[in-house]
Structures are given as structure tokens and as C-alpha cells.
Write a protein that holds these residues in place. Structure first.
Motif, PDB file in Angstrom:
ATOM      1  N   MET A   1      -1.226  -2.033  -9.513  1.00 14.13           N
ATOM      2  CA  MET A   1      -1.664  -2.520  -8.207  1.00 14.13           C
ATOM      3  C   MET A   1      -0.488  -2.970  -7.327  1.00 14.13           C
ATOM      4  O   MET A   1      -0.614  -3.028  -6.111  1.00 14.13           O
ATOM      5  CB  MET A   1      -2.652  -3.678  -8.376  1.00 14.13           C
ATOM      6  CG  MET A   1      -3.983  -3.272  -8.981  1.00 14.13           C
ATOM      7  SD  MET A   1      -4.955  -2.187  -7.925  1.00 14.13           S
ATOM      8  CE  MET A   1      -5.630  -3.364  -6.761  1.00 14.13           C
ATOM      9  N   HIS A   2       0.641  -3.262  -7.931  1.00 16.08           N
ATOM     10  CA  HIS A   2       1.812  -3.739  -7.184  1.00 16.08           C
ATOM     11  C   HIS A   2       2.680  -2.600  -6.642  1.00 16.08           C
ATOM     12  O   HIS A   2       3.673  -2.864  -5.971  1.00 16.08           O
ATOM     13  CB  HIS A   2       2.674  -4.610  -8.101  1.00 16.08           C
ATOM     14  CG  HIS A   2       3.278  -3.842  -9.235  1.00 16.08           C
ATOM     15  ND1 HIS A   2       2.547  -3.460 -10.341  1.00 16.08           N
ATOM     16  CD2 HIS A   2       4.530  -3.361  -9.425  1.00 16.08           C
ATOM     17  CE1 HIS A   2       3.332  -2.780 -11.166  1.00 16.08           C
ATOM     18  NE2 HIS A   2       4.537  -2.707 -10.630  1.00 16.08           N
ATOM     19  N   ARG A   3       2.291  -1.344  -6.888  1.00 18.71           N
ATOM     20  CA  ARG A   3       3.203  -0.248  -6.575  1.00 18.71           C
ATOM     21  C   ARG A   3       2.947   0.395  -5.214  1.00 18.71           C
ATOM     22  O   ARG A   3       3.108   1.587  -5.010  1.00 18.71           O
ATOM     23  CB  ARG A   3       3.167   0.766  -7.709  1.00 18.71           C
ATOM     24  CG  ARG A   3       3.747   0.085  -8.968  1.00 18.71           C
ATOM     25  CD  ARG A   3       3.830   0.959 -10.132  1.00 18.71           C
ATOM     26  NE  ARG A   3       4.862   1.959  -9.958  1.00 18.71           N
ATOM     27  CZ  ARG A   3       5.332   2.690 -10.946  1.00 18.71           C
ATOM     28  NH1 ARG A   3       4.893   2.505 -12.180  1.00 18.71           N
ATOM     29  NH2 ARG A   3       6.245   3.601 -10.726  1.00 18.71           N
ATOM     30  N   LEU A   4       2.605  -0.461  -4.269  1.00 21.24           N
ATOM     31  CA  LEU A   4       2.411  -0.061  -2.886  1.00 21.24           C
ATOM     32  C   LEU A   4       2.722  -1.278  -2.026  1.00 21.24           C
ATOM     33  O   LEU A   4       2.202  -2.368  -2.279  1.00 21.24           O
ATOM     34  CB  LEU A   4       0.962   0.389  -2.655  1.00 21.24           C
ATOM     35  CG  LEU A   4       0.567   0.815  -1.250  1.00 21.24           C
ATOM     36  CD1 LEU A   4       1.312   2.085  -0.837  1.00 21.24           C
ATOM     37  CD2 LEU A   4      -0.941   1.053  -1.185  1.00 21.24           C
ATOM     38  N   GLY A   5       3.595  -1.124  -1.047  1.00 23.91           N
ATOM     39  CA  GLY A   5       3.940  -2.262  -0.201  1.00 23.91           C
ATOM     40  C   GLY A   5       4.863  -1.847   0.923  1.00 23.91           C
ATOM     41  O   GLY A   5       4.973  -0.669   1.247  1.00 23.91           O
ATOM     42  N   ARG A   6       5.525  -2.820   1.491  1.00 20.84           N
ATOM     43  CA  ARG A   6       6.473  -2.587   2.582  1.00 20.84           C
ATOM     44  C   ARG A   6       7.894  -2.625   2.035  1.00 20.84           C
ATOM     45  O   ARG A   6       8.162  -3.244   1.010  1.00 20.84           O
ATOM     46  CB  ARG A   6       6.326  -3.650   3.662  1.00 20.84           C
ATOM     47  CG  ARG A   6       4.983  -3.683   4.351  1.00 20.84           C
ATOM     48  CD  ARG A   6       4.809  -2.536   5.317  1.00 20.84           C
ATOM     49  NE  ARG A   6       3.536  -2.656   6.019  1.00 20.84           N
ATOM     50  CZ  ARG A   6       3.275  -2.075   7.162  1.00 20.84           C
ATOM     51  NH1 ARG A   6       4.167  -1.310   7.745  1.00 20.84           N
ATOM     52  NH2 ARG A   6       2.105  -2.230   7.726  1.00 20.84           N
TER      53      ARG A   6
END
Length: 182
Positions: free
Chosen positions: A127-132
Motif C-alpha cells: 500500500m505504500h508503493r504509490l506517492g509523490r
């Protein structure tokens, strides 16, 4: 028959559109082809604007504060992207599954593909592998690009080598300057 899970390429397509928005519908169409979508979309007058609104809704998923909020936002988007799965054989690709009706608009199809692809990416990779881009966390840094972490070790933080280098130089200069007395 191949099973097209709409995984990695779909979330990379979304990031590409978010990071470098095309000037017109033709640009969106070309980008979908770059990322492997080959079936044409029926053309509608508001395709460009409606697709932009869909990408903006997806960006709320990118910017979610925690995993629960991210899941809630993504579930709401997927709920609006209903289509029945069906077998298709087009463009000499062999039989595979599509989650779209023949007459669905570009924004509707992209919502389905991108949201399902994002859900698959997050549930299979984390879940942490998408961001800015982490470079944008610095006060004066303008980068707000989306980062889709597809690395083996799950530690991609920057959208580009350029941003990673700029942030490393900034951290190095801060260390050399020493503690700031205020």
C-alpha cells in the motif's frame, strides 16, 4: 488465453498522465497506446476534460494520508467503473479479458483500468508503493510528480534521477552548513 490483470502498466499510465498532462484527447489516446492499450475509444466531446477529472480523483488516492483512506478512495472510484469482464481477440493479441463494453467512453474505460490496476499494484506490492516524489518534500522544491514504486526492494522515492540528485545535493549542503542557530 492470456489474463490481462491491468496491473503495473495501468498505474504507470495514470502516473504518466498525472505528471505530464496531454494537451488534447489525441495526446491521451497516444499515451494509452504507449502503455499497451490498443482498442480504440468512441470519441466524445468532453473526453479530455472528463479524463482530467478522473485523473484528479485518482490523485486523491495517491495523496491519501493512510492505507485506510487510500483503500476507501480507491474503492469508491472502482465502484463507479463497473463493466462486465469479457473475452476479446483483437489486433492479433490472442484471446484475453477486457473489463469494458464496446461503447464505453475513454474516461470510463481509463477509470476502470487505472483503478483496478492501482488496486492490484497496491495489494500485490504494498500500500505504500504509490506517492509523490520525495524531492518535493523540501520547502522550495517544485516537484509534485507521482512515483509508482515498481522496484524490487520497494524503496523508490523519487520520480527521476534528476530529483534524487537534486535532493542529495540539498541534504549534503545542509550537512556541510552545520546546525542552524536560531
Amino acid at each position: 488465453m492470456q489474463l490481462n490483470p491491468y496491473g503495473e502498466y495501468a498505474v504507470l499510465l495514470a502516473a504518466s498522465l498525472a505528471n505530464d498532462w496531454p494537451d488534447d484527447r489525441a495526446g491521451i489516446d497516444a499515451r494509452t497506446r504507449t502503455f499497451g492499450m490498443t482498442m480504440p475509444f468512441p470519441e466524445r466531446p468532453d473526453d479530455h476534460g472528463a479524463t482530467r477529472r478522473m485523473i484528479d480523483q485518482w490523485l486523491a488516492v495517491v495523496d491519501a494520508d493512510d492505507d485506510g483512506q487510500r483503500a476507501d478512495l480507491l474503492n469508491a472510484l472502482m465502484k463507479r467503473a463497473t463493466a462486465y469482464p469479457r473475452l476479446v481477440d483483437h489486433d492479433n493479441e490472442g484471446w484475453h479479458l477486457h473489463y469494458r463494453d464496446d461503447d464505453q467512453t475513454m474516461p470510463h474505460v481509463l477509470r476502470a483500468v487505472i483503478t483496478v490496476g492501482t488496486a492490484l499494484h497496491l495489494t500485490t506490492r504494498g500500500m505504500h508503493r504509490l506517492g509523490r516524489c520525495a524531492a518535493g518534500e523540501a520547502p522550495a522544491d517544485p516537484c509534485r510528480n507521482v512515483v509508482v514504486d515498481i522496484t524490487r526492494n520497494g524503496r523508490q522515492r523519487y520520480c527521476s534521477v534528476r530529483c534524487a540528485n537534486r535532493d542529495a545535493v540539498r541534504r549534503h549542503r545542509a550537512r556541510r552548513a552545520g546546525p542552524q542557530v536560531g
